[in-house]
Motif scaffolding. Structure first.
Motif, PDB file in Angstrom:
ATOM      1  N   LEU A   1      10.324  26.540  -2.784  1.00  0.00           N
ATOM      2  CA  LEU A   1       9.792  25.116  -2.081  1.00  0.00           C
ATOM      3  C   LEU A   1       8.431  25.018  -2.527  1.00  0.00           C
ATOM      4  O   LEU A   1       7.627  26.005  -2.489  1.00  0.00           O
ATOM      5  CB  LEU A   1      10.083  25.278  -0.488  1.00  0.00           C
ATOM      6  N   TYR A   2       7.925  23.716  -2.704  1.00  0.00           N
ATOM      7  CA  TYR A   2       6.784  23.239  -3.216  1.00  0.00           C
ATOM      8  C   TYR A   2       6.203  22.353  -2.246  1.00  0.00           C
ATOM      9  O   TYR A   2       7.097  21.204  -1.893  1.00  0.00           O
ATOM     10  CB  TYR A   2       6.813  22.809  -4.661  1.00  0.00           C
ATOM     11  N   ALA A   3       5.037  22.408  -1.922  1.00  0.00           N
ATOM     12  CA  ALA A   3       4.508  21.436  -0.857  1.00  0.00           C
ATOM     13  C   ALA A   3       3.169  21.046  -1.124  1.00  0.00           C
ATOM     14  O   ALA A   3       2.489  22.121  -0.943  1.00  0.00           O
ATOM     15  CB  ALA A   3       5.049  21.370   0.614  1.00  0.00           C
ATOM     16  N   GLY A   4       2.411  19.887  -0.934  1.00  0.00           N
ATOM     17  CA  GLY A   4       1.064  19.589  -0.652  1.00  0.00           C
ATOM     18  C   GLY A   4       0.799  18.348  -0.498  1.00  0.00           C
ATOM     19  O   GLY A   4       1.397  17.402  -0.616  1.00  0.00           O
ATOM     20  N   GLY A   5      -0.191  18.339   0.423  1.00  0.00           N
ATOM     21  CA  GLY A   5      -0.822  17.300   1.002  1.00  0.00           C
ATOM     22  C   GLY A   5      -1.016  15.911   0.229  1.00  0.00           C
ATOM     23  O   GLY A   5      -0.662  14.835   0.593  1.00  0.00           O
ATOM     24  N   ILE A   6      -1.323  16.349  -1.110  1.00  0.00           N
ATOM     25  CA  ILE A   6      -1.501  15.271  -2.259  1.00  0.00           C
ATOM     26  C   ILE A   6      -0.370  15.577  -3.229  1.00  0.00           C
ATOM     27  O   ILE A   6       0.222  14.258  -3.427  1.00  0.00           O
ATOM     28  CB  ILE A   6      -2.849  15.426  -2.848  1.00  0.00           C
ATOM     29  N   ALA A   7      -0.181  16.667  -3.924  1.00  0.00           N
ATOM     30  CA  ALA A   7       0.938  16.674  -4.948  1.00  0.00           C
ATOM     31  C   ALA A   7       1.463  17.876  -4.815  1.00  0.00           C
ATOM     32  O   ALA A   7       0.881  19.200  -4.467  1.00  0.00           O
ATOM     33  CB  ALA A   7       0.548  16.498  -6.228  1.00  0.00           C
ATOM     34  N   SER A   8       2.972  18.044  -4.687  1.00  0.00           N
ATOM     35  CA  SER A   8       3.499  19.698  -4.606  1.00  0.00           C
ATOM     36  C   SER A   8       3.175  20.411  -5.953  1.00  0.00           C
ATOM     37  O   SER A   8       2.930  21.431  -5.826  1.00  0.00           O
ATOM     38  CB  SER A   8       5.102  19.196  -4.381  1.00  0.00           C
ATOM     39  N   ILE A   9       3.117  19.642  -7.186  1.00  0.00           N
ATOM     40  CA  ILE A   9       2.897  20.520  -8.392  1.00  0.00           C
ATOM     41  C   ILE A   9       1.910  19.513  -9.157  1.00  0.00           C
ATOM     42  O   ILE A   9       2.251  18.334  -9.599  1.00  0.00           O
ATOM     43  CB  ILE A   9       4.191  20.641  -9.156  1.00  0.00           C
ATOM     44  N   VAL A  10       1.015  20.117  -9.988  1.00  0.00           N
ATOM     45  CA  VAL A  10       0.256  19.799 -10.942  1.00  0.00           C
ATOM     46  C   VAL A  10       0.396  20.483 -12.227  1.00  0.00           C
ATOM     47  O   VAL A  10       0.130  21.781 -12.224  1.00  0.00           O
ATOM     48  CB  VAL A  10      -1.314  19.878 -10.634  1.00  0.00           C
ATOM     49  N   GLN A  11       1.125  19.914 -13.091  1.00  0.00           N
ATOM     50  CA  GLN A  11       1.390  20.651 -14.403  1.00  0.00           C
ATOM     51  C   GLN A  11       0.841  20.359 -15.702  1.00  0.00           C
ATOM     52  O   GLN A  11       1.218  20.682 -16.565  1.00  0.00           O
ATOM     53  CB  GLN A  11       2.884  20.686 -14.409  1.00  0.00           C
ATOM     54  N   GLY A  12       0.041  19.466 -15.425  1.00  0.00           N
ATOM     55  CA  GLY A  12      -1.058  19.178 -16.319  1.00  0.00           C
ATOM     56  C   GLY A  12      -2.358  18.747 -15.929  1.00  0.00           C
ATOM     57  O   GLY A  12      -2.558  18.483 -14.737  1.00  0.00           O
ATOM     58  N   SER A  13      -3.484  19.107 -16.874  1.00  0.00           N
ATOM     59  CA  SER A  13      -4.969  18.591 -16.434  1.00  0.00           C
ATOM     60  C   SER A  13      -5.175  17.489 -15.948  1.00  0.00           C
ATOM     61  O   SER A  13      -4.630  16.470 -16.901  1.00  0.00           O
ATOM     62  CB  SER A  13      -5.874  19.123 -17.467  1.00  0.00           C
ATOM     63  N   MET A  14      -5.367  17.071 -14.864  1.00  0.00           N
ATOM     64  CA  MET A  14      -5.531  15.566 -14.604  1.00  0.00           C
ATOM     65  C   MET A  14      -6.975  15.073 -14.814  1.00  0.00           C
ATOM     66  O   MET A  14      -8.039  15.543 -15.267  1.00  0.00           O
ATOM     67  CB  MET A  14      -5.637  15.540 -12.946  1.00  0.00           C
ATOM     68  N   ALA A  15      -6.901  13.711 -15.019  1.00  0.00           N
ATOM     69  CA  ALA A  15      -8.210  13.166 -15.708  1.00  0.00           C
ATOM     70  C   ALA A  15      -9.255  12.870 -14.365  1.00  0.00           C
ATOM     71  O   ALA A  15     -10.374  12.971 -14.668  1.00  0.00           O
ATOM     72  CB  ALA A  15      -7.831  11.454 -16.019  1.00  0.00           C
ATOM     73  N   ALA A  16      -8.888  12.824 -13.062  1.00  0.00           N
ATOM     74  CA  ALA A  16      -9.632  12.485 -12.208  1.00  0.00           C
ATOM     75  C   ALA A  16      -8.847  12.929 -10.777  1.00  0.00           C
ATOM     76  O   ALA A  16      -7.815  12.933 -10.455  1.00  0.00           O
ATOM     77  CB  ALA A  16     -10.289  11.158 -11.820  1.00  0.00           C
ATOM     78  N   PHE A  17     -10.054  13.771  -9.696  1.00  0.00           N
ATOM     79  CA  PHE A  17      -9.376  14.006  -8.471  1.00  0.00           C
ATOM     80  C   PHE A  17     -10.503  13.816  -7.613  1.00  0.00           C
ATOM     81  O   PHE A  17     -11.533  14.848  -7.525  1.00  0.00           O
ATOM     82  CB  PHE A  17      -8.867  15.372  -8.567  1.00  0.00           C
ATOM     83  N   GLU A  18     -10.679  12.817  -6.872  1.00  0.00           N
ATOM     84  CA  GLU A  18     -12.066  12.296  -6.304  1.00  0.00           C
ATOM     85  C   GLU A  18     -11.600  11.728  -4.973  1.00  0.00           C
ATOM     86  O   GLU A  18     -10.614  10.955  -4.633  1.00  0.00           O
ATOM     87  CB  GLU A  18     -12.543  11.340  -7.131  1.00  0.00           C
ATOM     88  N   ASN A  19     -12.277  12.188  -3.916  1.00  0.00           N
ATOM     89  CA  ASN A  19     -12.226  11.708  -2.487  1.00  0.00           C
ATOM     90  C   ASN A  19     -10.787  11.522  -1.727  1.00  0.00           C
ATOM     91  O   ASN A  19     -10.739  10.480  -1.116  1.00  0.00           O
ATOM     92  CB  ASN A  19     -13.082  10.474  -2.594  1.00  0.00           C
TER      93      ASN A  19
END
Length: 208
Positions: free
Chosen positions: A103-121
């Motif tokens: 099981l995967y769970a995240g308040g924003i995303a359950s999985i990040v599998q590549g470097s994101m361009a931005a993660f702000e606020n």
């Protein structure tokens, strides 16, 4: 709002989901997000105020699904994706009520599998809970699992929900990776406070 946004130029802006999402049928892998299921694009000024649930996701033979992921904003985020000014409200809870192997769970995303361009606020206040007999739990207040290099610059108390696991397959084979922000990071991950600001977490995290 969107099942699959495959283009890094794609954008979901100023959208809100207030309709509950439930997965209750078998699938080898299943991922759901309050705003987008799988994204390479940008999600900005979006809000989820609905519950996401996985219920009775078992195979006809009785074996559980292999992987199920629930994210307040996105199920899976891949390279080039971005989350800016997004909110998963307290009503945006993530609940597992089925025996699933991982099981995967995240308040924003359950999985990040590549470097994101931005993660702000971004902020999340939704609780994460499992009452089923799973084998592995990768739960994070923001992200369940991140497998890419990423830096997060945060301030205040970005996650104010609780994480509770109250059922697992067996004490011999169960693994619980529970974090106030990230469940498990397999690559170079940096979490730092905004310059001149403080960052703190006061979460209730329990395995029962």
């Amino acid at each position: 709002i969107c099942g699959y946004m495959s283009n890094t130029d794609g954008e979901i802006v100023n959208c809100e989901n207030c309709g509950n999402i439930e997965m209750s049928a078998w699938s080898e892998q299943a991922y759901a997000g309050g705003i987008v299921g799988f994204t390479y694009g940008k999600v900005e000024n979006c809000k989820n105020s609905a519950m996401l649930s996985a219920v009775n996701a078992t195979r006809p033979t009785g074996d559980a699904c292999k992987h199920v992921g629930l994210g307040g904003i996105a199920g899976i985020a891949d390279a080039g994706s971005a989350f800016v000014n997004c909110v998963n409200e307290s009503t945006g809870a993530l609940n597992f009520q089925t025996a699933v192997k991982i099981l995967y769970a995240g308040g924003i995303a359950s999985i990040v599998q590549g470097s994101m361009a931005a993660f702000e606020n971004n902020i999340s206040a939704g609780n994460i809970a499992s009452t089923a007999g799973a084998r592995q739990f990768l739960f994070g207040g923001f992200i369940g699992k991140i497998s890419a290099d990423q830096t997060f610059v945060l301030e205040g108390t970005p996650f104010t929900g609780a994480i509770v696991v109250s059922g697992y397959e067996s004490t011999a084979s169960a693994y619980a990776h529970l974090g106030g922000l990230i469940g498990i990071a397999t690559n170079e991950t940096t979490i730092q406070a905004t310059e001149g600001k403080s960052l703190e977490q006061k979460n209730n995290i329990q395995v029962m």
